[in-house]
Design a protein around this motif. Structure first.
Motif, PDB file in Angstrom:
ATOM      1  N   THR A 209       0.827  -1.202   0.000  1.00 58.64           N
ATOM      2  CA  THR A 209       0.000   0.000   0.000  1.00 58.64           C
ATOM      3  C   THR A 209       0.867   1.260   0.000  1.00 58.64           C
ATOM      4  OG1 THR A 209      -0.167  -0.341   2.386  1.00 58.64           O
ATOM      5  CG2 THR A 209      -2.034  -1.009   1.062  1.00 58.64           C
ATOM      6  N   TYR A 210       1.904   1.262   0.848  1.00 57.21           N
ATOM      7  CA  TYR A 210       2.806   2.415   0.878  1.00 57.21           C
ATOM      8  C   TYR A 210       3.491   2.591  -0.470  1.00 57.21           C
ATOM      9  CZ  TYR A 210       7.110   4.955   1.064  1.00 57.21           C
ATOM     10  OH  TYR A 210       8.119   5.821   0.734  1.00 57.21           O
ATOM     11  N   LYS A 211       3.966   1.508  -1.050  1.00 58.66           N
ATOM     12  CA  LYS A 211       4.757   1.594  -2.278  1.00 58.66           C
ATOM     13  C   LYS A 211       3.950   2.201  -3.424  1.00 58.66           C
ATOM     14  CE  LYS A 211       7.547  -2.340  -0.834  1.00 58.66           C
ATOM     15  NZ  LYS A 211       8.844  -1.668  -0.713  1.00 58.66           N
ATOM     16  N   PHE A 212       2.687   1.811  -3.541  1.00 55.60           N
ATOM     17  CA  PHE A 212       1.851   2.374  -4.590  1.00 55.60           C
ATOM     18  C   PHE A 212       1.564   3.847  -4.325  1.00 55.60           C
ATOM     19  CE2 PHE A 212       0.079  -2.126  -5.403  1.00 55.60           C
ATOM     20  CZ  PHE A 212       1.020  -2.352  -6.396  1.00 55.60           C
ATOM     21  N   GLU A 213       1.330   4.210  -3.071  1.00 55.21           N
ATOM     22  CA  GLU A 213       1.074   5.613  -2.749  1.00 55.21           C
ATOM     23  C   GLU A 213       2.293   6.476  -3.033  1.00 55.21           C
ATOM     24  OE1 GLU A 213      -0.280   5.678   1.261  1.00 55.21           O
ATOM     25  OE2 GLU A 213      -2.258   4.868   0.782  1.00 55.21           O
ATOM     26  N   GLU A 214       3.472   5.973  -2.686  1.00 56.21           N
ATOM     27  CA  GLU A 214       4.692   6.750  -2.937  1.00 56.21           C
ATOM     28  C   GLU A 214       4.930   6.900  -4.433  1.00 56.21           C
ATOM     29  OE1 GLU A 214       7.679   9.221  -2.386  1.00 56.21           O
ATOM     30  OE2 GLU A 214       6.452   8.450  -0.751  1.00 56.21           O
ATOM     31  N   ALA A 215       4.684   5.856  -5.202  1.00 62.76           N
ATOM     32  CA  ALA A 215       4.828   5.947  -6.658  1.00 62.76           C
ATOM     33  C   ALA A 215       3.879   6.999  -7.219  1.00 62.76           C
ATOM     34  CB  ALA A 215       4.563   4.594  -7.298  1.00 62.76           C
ATOM     35  N   ALA A 216       2.662   7.069  -6.662  1.00 59.63           N
ATOM     36  CA  ALA A 216       1.710   8.096  -7.100  1.00 59.63           C
ATOM     37  C   ALA A 216       2.223   9.483  -6.743  1.00 59.63           C
ATOM     38  CB  ALA A 216       0.351   7.840  -6.470  1.00 59.63           C
ATOM     39  N   ARG A 217       2.779   9.635  -5.560  1.00 61.46           N
ATOM     40  CA  ARG A 217       3.325  10.941  -5.160  1.00 61.46           C
ATOM     41  C   ARG A 217       4.463  11.360  -6.090  1.00 61.46           C
ATOM     42  NH1 ARG A 217       1.855   9.163   0.183  1.00 61.46           N
ATOM     43  NH2 ARG A 217       3.730   7.880   0.387  1.00 61.46           N
ATOM     44  N   GLN A 218       5.187  10.383  -6.625  1.00 66.53           N
ATOM     45  CA  GLN A 218       6.305  10.675  -7.525  1.00 66.53           C
ATOM     46  C   GLN A 218       5.848  10.941  -8.956  1.00 66.53           C
ATOM     47  OE1 GLN A 218       9.518  10.972  -6.605  1.00 66.53           O
ATOM     48  NE2 GLN A 218       9.207  10.404  -4.459  1.00 66.53           N
ATOM     49  N   GLY A 219       4.538  10.756  -9.214  1.00 57.06           N
ATOM     50  CA  GLY A 219       4.002  11.068 -10.531  1.00 57.06           C
ATOM     51  C   GLY A 219       4.069   9.943 -11.541  1.00 57.06           C
ATOM     52  N   ALA A 220       4.269   8.714 -11.074  1.00 57.39           N
ATOM     53  CA  ALA A 220       4.369   7.589 -11.999  1.00 57.39           C
ATOM     54  C   ALA A 220       3.036   7.319 -12.685  1.00 57.39           C
ATOM     55  CB  ALA A 220       4.834   6.334 -11.254  1.00 57.39           C
ATOM     56  N   ALA A 221       3.106   6.760 -13.893  1.00 58.35           N
ATOM     57  CA  ALA A 221       1.901   6.367 -14.621  1.00 58.35           C
ATOM     58  C   ALA A 221       1.380   5.024 -14.129  1.00 58.35           C
ATOM     59  CB  ALA A 221       2.193   6.293 -16.113  1.00 58.35           C
ATOM     60  N   ALA A 222       2.282   4.196 -13.655  1.00 61.69           N
ATOM     61  CA  ALA A 222       1.908   2.873 -13.158  1.00 61.69           C
ATOM     62  C   ALA A 222       3.023   2.371 -12.259  1.00 61.69           C
ATOM     63  CB  ALA A 222       1.664   1.898 -14.310  1.00 61.69           C
ATOM     64  N   ALA A 223       2.701   1.358 -11.458  1.00 58.82           N
ATOM     65  CA  ALA A 223       3.698   0.749 -10.578  1.00 58.82           C
ATOM     66  C   ALA A 223       3.468  -0.746 -10.538  1.00 58.82           C
ATOM     67  CB  ALA A 223       3.609   1.337  -9.171  1.00 58.82           C
ATOM     68  N   ILE A 224       4.565  -1.485 -10.598  1.00 61.67           N
ATOM     69  CA  ILE A 224       4.532  -2.948 -10.585  1.00 61.67           C
ATOM     70  C   ILE A 224       5.438  -3.444  -9.464  1.00 61.67           C
ATOM     71  CG2 ILE A 224       5.049  -5.044 -11.874  1.00 61.67           C
ATOM     72  CD1 ILE A 224       2.709  -3.542 -13.036  1.00 61.67           C
ATOM     73  N   ILE A 225       4.898  -4.305  -8.615  1.00 61.08           N
ATOM     74  CA  ILE A 225       5.697  -4.928  -7.559  1.00 61.08           C
ATOM     75  C   ILE A 225       6.097  -6.334  -8.006  1.00 61.08           C
ATOM     76  CG2 ILE A 225       5.615  -5.863  -5.211  1.00 61.08           C
ATOM     77  CD1 ILE A 225       3.851  -3.529  -4.431  1.00 61.08           C
ATOM     78  N   VAL A 226       7.349  -6.663  -7.787  1.00 62.83           N
ATOM     79  CA  VAL A 226       7.856  -8.008  -8.067  1.00 62.83           C
ATOM     80  C   VAL A 226       7.511  -8.900  -6.880  1.00 62.83           C
ATOM     81  CG1 VAL A 226       9.901  -9.412  -8.472  1.00 62.83           C
ATOM     82  CG2 VAL A 226       9.714  -7.142  -9.523  1.00 62.83           C
ATOM     83  N   HIS A 227       6.744  -9.939  -7.126  1.00 61.71           N
ATOM     84  CA  HIS A 227       6.361 -10.838  -6.039  1.00 61.71           C
ATOM     85  C   HIS A 227       7.504 -11.798  -5.704  1.00 61.71           C
ATOM     86  CE1 HIS A 227       4.772 -14.693  -4.461  1.00 61.71           C
ATOM     87  NE2 HIS A 227       4.134 -13.864  -3.661  1.00 61.71           N
ATOM     88  N   ASP A 228       7.745 -11.973  -4.421  1.00 57.57           N
ATOM     89  CA  ASP A 228       8.496 -13.132  -3.948  1.00 57.57           C
ATOM     90  C   ASP A 228       7.858 -13.591  -2.651  1.00 57.57           C
ATOM     91  OD1 ASP A 228      10.578 -12.661  -1.497  1.00 57.57           O
ATOM     92  OD2 ASP A 228      10.328 -10.794  -2.626  1.00 57.57           O
ATOM     93  N   THR A 229       7.773 -14.893  -2.463  1.00 55.95           N
ATOM     94  CA  THR A 229       6.998 -15.451  -1.361  1.00 55.95           C
ATOM     95  C   THR A 229       7.544 -15.023  -0.013  1.00 55.95           C
ATOM     96  OG1 THR A 229       6.275 -17.330  -2.682  1.00 55.95           O
ATOM     97  CG2 THR A 229       6.209 -17.593  -0.289  1.00 55.95           C
TER      98      THR A 229
END
Length: 572
Positions: A209-229
């Motif tokens: 949740t934080y990572k997507f919000e920070e990406a939005a604050r930075q003005g990104a068009a999209a954000a992708i998280i790399v999953h690892d278990t």
């Protein structure tokens, strides 16, 4: 959503709300016309905290009749009416003016996997990622279609901007209009370096949740998280199940936090191919991202997305009952549990009802049992006791977020919060897990209660899961209200720690966020569950009969907010 014992192998939205002087206007909180509740059970309830009553409540709430308790569905109508009926049975008063309901306006967005396309072009090598198999993606903007054409991909490490840690993965890079790719969890997690953030223990910067919000604050068009278990503390099937089907958000008017046009996850295999095609080694980049001075890297790749979604404006409901205090009714202790789960997935073959027995019919049953004990208590509580069943926890703690922004008791009159989320049904334990151990003076009240039960307090055994940030108490904590989230412990009387770990792994692997999370009279051991409920009841009984105002411990990040609100003029 998470319990440290049963979800020990499994790993909120940020709270922007501050204290409000009053509840929202009546037009905002009036309940829609109620649906017919399920037929009343012939079960005879007892005022005492009792396993038979608890089991009856869980069995009903997690039955197929409630359709997985999906917000905005017929299952919600049955659920909230059932909870209301239990409150009325116990003599609780409506907790939101003359209503038991607090309406939570929401937007329902359902991506269409069949028509949604995500294309990667890395070094001139174009290919598609398949929804559910390679990636999941969605939008929180309320748009029915999001198109991104040839957005440059930039690897930003863990996607963290933490000035107090002297760490900024976005330093020196402009990501406006670009797509950022990042790892889940914190810097230092994969190396277990205690000098970086908190090493193994996840901080809020590790949450998606934080990572997507920070990406939005930075003005990104999209954000992708790399999953690892290990980093996420849950497998890809949990991501796929949680991100498919209807997704819920608060309306933008009720939640001013920044939002991305598109956000999602890719599998480790998809990430490995992406990085290799871009001339990078994924394993080496994990090492690089865990070092101070990491610099973001263009991936020499582009992303194109055509995301089609069905969007509907709906509403859900928190259910609030209150036992008014006999001497200081304006001061309140809050018991909270989320009633929602993942609903039905009609597109899935076989059993497609996500019943959510442990997560979190147990918590709702728990606060109802505690409410019964308070209602029968003599002498009556001097302070009011609020029983708050919140919605939309599975969608990012949204129901509790809305309540904290629109509290029915002012936050500076809220003594403390006890959260019950996914109770242990594994039997008696020698310990009690306090998620976020060492946070608040509520632990000082719990400790002698645990001592009388012959149990020891300790922190969660898997702090890397970030449990403190993954349940509804976190919204109260962010606002400054001391909150306690306890669990049944990990050291089982029958079998010890090894048995506790095995129970956690079994639940995480086989039932968490799956249709198999169902009530099971044959295997559930509720004697330990009753110990847990008795303990949290005793904490509230102590607070409700005293003039104590517990605070966060010195040095805790939430203490300043509490100090500030308590110095303010009392709300009228």
């Amino acid at each position: 959503m998470l319990r440290p014992l049963l979800l020990s192998t499994i790993a909120v939205a940020m709270l922007a709300a501050c204290q409000r002087e009053a509840a929202p206007p009546a037009a905002e909180t009036a309940a829609p016309p109620p649906a017919a509740a399920p037929a009343a059970s012939a079960h005879a309830f007892d005022p005492a905290i009792r396993a038979e009553d608890f089991a009856e409540l869980v069995k009903t709430l997690s039955s197929d009749e409630f359709e997985g308790r999906g917000p905005g569905s017929p299952g919600e109508d049955k659920t909230v009416e059932y909870i209301k009926a239990q409150y009325e049975r116990l003599g609780l008063k409506p907790g939101n003016g003359d209503s038991y309901f607090q309406t939570v306006p929401m937007t329902e967005t359902t991506a269409d996997p069949a028509t949604t396309t995500l294309k990667i072009d890395a070094n001139g090598k174009p290919y598609d990622l398949k929804f559910g198999t390679d990636m999941v993606v969605g939008t929180r903007t309320g748009q029915k279609e999001v198109k991104i054409d040839g957005s440059d991909l930039v690897f930003v490490g863990y996607g963290v901007n933490a000035p107090e840690q002297k760490w900024n993965d976005y330093a020196g890079v402009d990501v406006k209009g670009k797509t950022v790719v990042m790892f889940v969890n914190d810097p230092g997690f994969h190396t277990q370096d205690e000098s970086l953030f908190e090493g193994k223990r996840m901080t809020y910067y590790g949450r998606w949740t934080y990572k997507f919000e920070e990406a939005a604050r930075q003005g990104a068009a999209a954000a992708i998280i790399v999953h690892d278990t290990d980093g996420a503390s849950y497998g890809w099937e949990v991501v796929r199940g949680s991100w498919s089907g209807a997704q819920f958000d608060l309306r933008a008017a009720d939640d001013p936090a920044p939002r991305l046009p598109a956000q999602g996850w890719i599998t480790a295999d998809a990430a490995k191919k992406l990085f290799a095609d871009a001339g990078l080694d994924l394993a080496a980049e994990y090492k690089a991202a865990n070092k101070r001075g990491f610099k973001a890297k263009p991936l020499n790749a582009k992303l194109s997305l055509d995301l089609k979604s069905a969007v509907t404006e709906k509403q859900s409901r928190n259910v609030i009952g209150v036992l008014p205090g006999s001497k200081r009714p304006d001061e309140a202790i809050v018991y909270m549990a989320h009633w929602d789960h993942l609903g039905k997935h009609p597109d899935e073959p076989g059993d497609n009802i996500y019943n959510g027995a442990i997560d979190n019919a147990t918590g709702v049953a728990g606060i109802i049992e505690v409410a019964g004990a308070f209602a029968a208590q003599e002498p009556k509580p001097e302070r009011s006791v609020v029983f708050l069943a919140v919605t939309l926890e599975e969608s990012g703690l949204l129901g509790s977020k809305y309540y904290v922004a629109h509290p029915t008791f002012p936050l500076n009159k809220t003594v403390g919060v006890v959260n019950i989320d996914a109770m242990s049904v594994a039997g008696k334990t020698r310990d009690i897990t306090v998620v976020g151990f060492g946070s608040s003076e509520l632990e000082d009240i719990l400790k002698p209660i645990a001592d009388k039960q012959g149990r020891k307090l300790h922190a969660e055994t898997h702090p890397e899961a970030g449990g403190f940030f993954r349940s509804d108490h976190f919204n109260f904590a962010k606002a400054g209200v001391p909150a306690l989230y306890v669990d049944g412990g990990n050291d089982l009387v029958e079998g010890g720690v090894a048995a506790g770990e095995a129970a956690g792994k079994d639940y995480g692997d086989n039932r968490y966020h799956k249709p198999a999370d169902q009530y099971d009279a044959a295997t559930w051991k509720l004697d330990g569950t009753m110990d847990d409920l008795t303990a949290v009841y005793d904490v509230g009984r102590e607070l409700a009969g005293s003039d104590k105002w517990p605070n966060w411990y010195k040095g805790n990040a939430f203490k300043a907010a509490r100090d500030e609100m308590m110095q303010a003029k009392p709300a009228q």
